[in-house]
Design an enzyme around this catalytic site. Sequence first.
Site, PDB file in Angstrom:
ATOM      1  N   HIS A 163      12.801  -3.724   9.795  1.00 13.92           N
ATOM      2  CA  HIS A 163      13.227  -4.455   8.589  1.00 13.92           C
ATOM      3  C   HIS A 163      13.847  -5.798   8.977  1.00 13.92           C
ATOM      4  O   HIS A 163      13.621  -6.816   8.328  1.00 13.92           O
ATOM      5  CB  HIS A 163      14.248  -3.629   7.793  1.00 13.92           C
ATOM      6  CG  HIS A 163      13.681  -2.337   7.280  1.00 13.92           C
ATOM      7  ND1 HIS A 163      12.465  -2.261   6.664  1.00 13.92           N
ATOM      8  CD2 HIS A 163      14.164  -1.063   7.293  1.00 13.92           C
ATOM      9  CE1 HIS A 163      12.211  -1.007   6.317  1.00 13.92           C
ATOM     10  NE2 HIS A 163      13.228  -0.260   6.698  1.00 13.92           N
ATOM     11  N   SER A 202       1.489   1.418  -5.099  1.00 18.35           N
ATOM     12  CA  SER A 202       2.873   1.909  -4.979  1.00 18.35           C
ATOM     13  C   SER A 202       3.806   1.400  -6.090  1.00 18.35           C
ATOM     14  O   SER A 202       4.903   0.905  -5.812  1.00 18.35           O
ATOM     15  CB  SER A 202       3.450   1.562  -3.601  1.00 18.35           C
ATOM     16  OG  SER A 202       2.662   2.130  -2.583  1.00 18.35           O
ATOM     17  N   TRP A 257       5.924  -0.502  12.550  1.00 24.19           N
ATOM     18  CA  TRP A 257       5.961  -1.583  13.549  1.00 24.19           C
ATOM     19  C   TRP A 257       7.078  -1.304  14.572  1.00 24.19           C
ATOM     20  O   TRP A 257       6.874  -1.410  15.776  1.00 24.19           O
ATOM     21  CB  TRP A 257       6.210  -2.912  12.837  1.00 24.19           C
ATOM     22  CG  TRP A 257       6.225  -4.128  13.708  1.00 24.19           C
ATOM     23  CD1 TRP A 257       5.162  -4.917  14.054  1.00 24.19           C
ATOM     24  CD2 TRP A 257       7.374  -4.708  14.347  1.00 24.19           C
ATOM     25  NE1 TRP A 257       5.567  -5.948  14.862  1.00 24.19           N
ATOM     26  CE2 TRP A 257       6.925  -5.845  15.061  1.00 24.19           C
ATOM     27  CE3 TRP A 257       8.732  -4.392  14.394  1.00 24.19           C
ATOM     28  CZ2 TRP A 257       7.787  -6.654  15.803  1.00 24.19           C
ATOM     29  CZ3 TRP A 257       9.591  -5.200  15.140  1.00 24.19           C
ATOM     30  CH2 TRP A 257       9.117  -6.319  15.824  1.00 24.19           C
ATOM     31  N   GLU A 304      11.479   4.046  -5.762  1.00 23.12           N
ATOM     32  CA  GLU A 304      11.252   5.245  -4.937  1.00 23.12           C
ATOM     33  C   GLU A 304      11.931   5.129  -3.569  1.00 23.12           C
ATOM     34  O   GLU A 304      12.262   6.142  -2.941  1.00 23.12           O
ATOM     35  CB  GLU A 304       9.750   5.490  -4.758  1.00 23.12           C
ATOM     36  CG  GLU A 304       9.034   5.986  -6.007  1.00 23.12           C
ATOM     37  CD  GLU A 304       8.834   4.916  -7.086  1.00 23.12           C
ATOM     38  OE1 GLU A 304       8.884   3.709  -6.754  1.00 23.12           O
ATOM     39  OE2 GLU A 304       8.648   5.287  -8.259  1.00 23.12           O
ATOM     40  N   GLU A 314      -6.881 -10.508  -7.626  1.00 25.41           N
ATOM     41  CA  GLU A 314      -7.721 -10.184  -6.474  1.00 25.41           C
ATOM     42  C   GLU A 314      -6.825  -9.478  -5.463  1.00 25.41           C
ATOM     43  O   GLU A 314      -5.730  -9.944  -5.166  1.00 25.41           O
ATOM     44  CB  GLU A 314      -8.302 -11.469  -5.855  1.00 25.41           C
ATOM     45  CG  GLU A 314      -9.222 -12.232  -6.784  1.00 25.41           C
ATOM     46  CD  GLU A 314     -10.442 -11.417  -7.196  1.00 25.41           C
ATOM     47  OE1 GLU A 314     -10.944 -10.639  -6.371  1.00 25.41           O
ATOM     48  OE2 GLU A 314     -10.891 -11.566  -8.360  1.00 25.41           O
ATOM     49  N   LEU A 364       8.938 -24.034  -5.480  1.00 24.30           N
ATOM     50  CA  LEU A 364       8.462 -22.643  -5.469  1.00 24.30           C
ATOM     51  C   LEU A 364       9.432 -21.716  -6.207  1.00 24.30           C
ATOM     52  O   LEU A 364      10.645 -21.773  -6.008  1.00 24.30           O
ATOM     53  CB  LEU A 364       8.322 -22.170  -4.010  1.00 24.30           C
ATOM     54  CG  LEU A 364       7.955 -20.699  -3.802  1.00 24.30           C
ATOM     55  CD1 LEU A 364       6.507 -20.421  -4.222  1.00 24.30           C
ATOM     56  CD2 LEU A 364       8.147 -20.287  -2.341  1.00 24.30           C
ATOM     57  N   ASP A 380       4.671  -4.326   3.656  1.00 21.95           N
ATOM     58  CA  ASP A 380       4.719  -2.955   4.159  1.00 21.95           C
ATOM     59  C   ASP A 380       4.485  -2.888   5.667  1.00 21.95           C
ATOM     60  O   ASP A 380       3.824  -3.747   6.233  1.00 21.95           O
ATOM     61  CB  ASP A 380       3.663  -2.121   3.406  1.00 21.95           C
ATOM     62  CG  ASP A 380       3.911  -0.630   3.524  1.00 21.95           C
ATOM     63  OD1 ASP A 380       5.024  -0.238   3.937  1.00 21.95           O
ATOM     64  OD2 ASP A 380       2.989   0.147   3.211  1.00 21.95           O
ATOM     65  N   ARG A 423      13.748   2.201  12.800  1.00 19.56           N
ATOM     66  CA  ARG A 423      13.079   1.589  11.639  1.00 19.56           C
ATOM     67  C   ARG A 423      13.792   0.309  11.170  1.00 19.56           C
ATOM     68  O   ARG A 423      13.149  -0.657  10.750  1.00 19.56           O
ATOM     69  CB  ARG A 423      13.013   2.594  10.474  1.00 19.56           C
ATOM     70  CG  ARG A 423      12.058   3.760  10.705  1.00 19.56           C
ATOM     71  CD  ARG A 423      12.101   4.713   9.522  1.00 19.56           C
ATOM     72  NE  ARG A 423      11.770   4.020   8.290  1.00 19.56           N
ATOM     73  CZ  ARG A 423      10.522   3.805   7.856  1.00 19.56           C
ATOM     74  NH1 ARG A 423       9.505   4.270   8.553  1.00 19.56           N
ATOM     75  NH2 ARG A 423      10.309   3.164   6.732  1.00 19.56           N
TER      76      ARG A 423
HETATM   77  C1  IPE Z   1       6.090  -0.116  -1.131  1.00 16.37           C
HETATM   78  O1  IPE Z   1       6.101   0.344   0.174  1.00 16.37           O
HETATM   79  C2  IPE Z   1       7.411  -0.710  -1.481  1.00 16.37           C
HETATM   80  C3  IPE Z   1       7.788  -1.908  -0.733  1.00 16.37           C
HETATM   81  C4  IPE Z   1       7.065  -2.553   0.139  1.00 16.37           C
HETATM   82  C5  IPE Z   1       9.084  -2.410  -1.026  1.00 16.37           C
HETATM   83  P1  IPE Z   1       6.361   1.882   0.511  1.00 16.37           P
HETATM   84  O2  IPE Z   1       6.239   2.007   1.984  1.00 16.37           O
HETATM   85  O3  IPE Z   1       7.611   2.345  -0.104  1.00 16.37           O
HETATM   86  O4  IPE Z   1       5.136   2.595  -0.232  1.00 16.37           O
HETATM   87  P2  IPE Z   1       4.438   3.988   0.025  1.00 16.37           P
HETATM   88  O5  IPE Z   1       5.513   5.016   0.034  1.00 16.37           O
HETATM   89  O6  IPE Z   1       3.756   3.908   1.342  1.00 16.37           O
HETATM   90  O7  IPE Z   1       3.478   4.128  -1.094  1.00 16.37           O
HETATM   91  C1  IPE Z   2       8.260  -1.895   4.016  1.00 16.66           C
HETATM   92  O1  IPE Z   2       8.138  -1.263   5.244  1.00 16.66           O
HETATM   93  C2  IPE Z   2       9.691  -2.219   3.643  1.00 16.66           C
HETATM   94  C3  IPE Z   2      10.268  -1.357   2.615  1.00 16.66           C
HETATM   95  C4  IPE Z   2       9.621  -0.469   1.907  1.00 16.66           C
HETATM   96  C5  IPE Z   2      11.676  -1.532   2.342  1.00 16.66           C
HETATM   97  P1  IPE Z   2       8.307   0.300   5.365  1.00 16.66           P
HETATM   98  O2  IPE Z   2       9.738   0.601   5.597  1.00 16.66           O
HETATM   99  O3  IPE Z   2       7.682   0.998   4.214  1.00 16.66           O
HETATM  100  O4  IPE Z   2       7.486   0.601   6.687  1.00 16.66           O
HETATM  101  P2  IPE Z   2       6.466   1.792   6.927  1.00 16.66           P
HETATM  102  O5  IPE Z   2       5.466   1.751   5.811  1.00 16.66           O
HETATM  103  O6  IPE Z   2       7.252   3.057   6.933  1.00 16.66           O
HETATM  104  O7  IPE Z   2       5.855   1.475   8.239  1.00 16.66           O
HETATM  105 MG    MG Z   3       5.817   1.653   3.831  1.00 19.24          MG
END
Ligand code: IPE
Ligand code: IPE
Ligand code: MG
Length: 255
Positions: free
Chosen positions: A39, A198, A27, A69, A209, A133, A22, A35
């Site tokens: 990624h 999530s 970042w 989601e 853990e 792995l 996440d 955004r």
């Molecule tokens: C959880 O991250 C899903 C992934 C990392 C793929 P999200 O950014 O979607 O989760 P929420 O919305 O903050 O809970």
């Molecule tokens: C996690 O980073 C990657 C996916 C959920 C695909 P986010 O895209 O959720 O990044 P933030 O949480 O919005 O910073």
């Molecule tokens: Mg996120």
Amino acid sequence: MQSLKAQIDTNRLPNHIAIIMDGNGRWAKEKGQDRLFGHFQGVESVRNIVEGCAELGIGYLTLYAFSTENWGRPQDEVAGLMELLVQTIRKETETLNRNNIKLHVIGNLGMMPADAVSELNDCIAITANNTGLNLVMALSYSSRWELAEAAKRIAEEAKAGKIDPGSVTPDIFRHYLCTATFPDPELMIRTSGEYRISNFLLYQLAYAELYFTEVRWPDFRKENLYAAILDYQSRERRFGKTSEQIGQEINLTEN
Ligand code: IPE
Ligand code: IPE
Ligand code: MG
């Protein structure tokens, strides 16, 4: 001072590490970027952590890459993520294979674009006989979806007389999950300072853990992984028992 890696007790490694990757979007925003740039950079972390786990001899690494989601995100971000997935799998298949890594996917693949599914299936087939792995990508995955699917299959089998409803135990139930052939994760890491699950592996994480770090996923590297493993190794896993019982069990296995 010993390096973090040297401090790890290789006899007590977690066999399965699960990661909620996440913080890519934040970042990127913090750097004044789009955004999708986050990624894109996140892929470098995936490479680094997969390599780190393979080097340590970890058995399973499950990466939460896209949740059910996440389909609700803006169209251009979803399309960009799917494109990035296809490109990355295509580019990395050879390296995965060379490193004896076996790819698995869990999630509702029926929702994924056809080119992504076909790229994933190719990589799964190419790496099928590898024995190192096990890399498990959670894509279009949500735990509630998985649990509902399991319940559906059990109900269908019961209706067809293939299974006795009275015989369903937690151990039987787990065979109906997408993760049926994988052991439960001992360690779950979430990056970016969010303290929630999530919709990730709700059943499988029962006794994992949990390790949370402020580090955003695009900045997460092997050193951060080692720190998480060391933290895991400092904990006493009691599984509902008392500390004294655990101490006795350890003495028994050591003698
Ligand atoms: C959880 O991250 C899903 C992934 C990392 C793929 P999200 O950014 O979607 O989760 P929420 O919305 O903050 O809970
Ligand atoms: C996690 O980073 C990657 C996916 C959920 C695909 P986010 O895209 O959720 O990044 P933030 O949480 O919005 O910073
Ligand atoms: Mg996120």
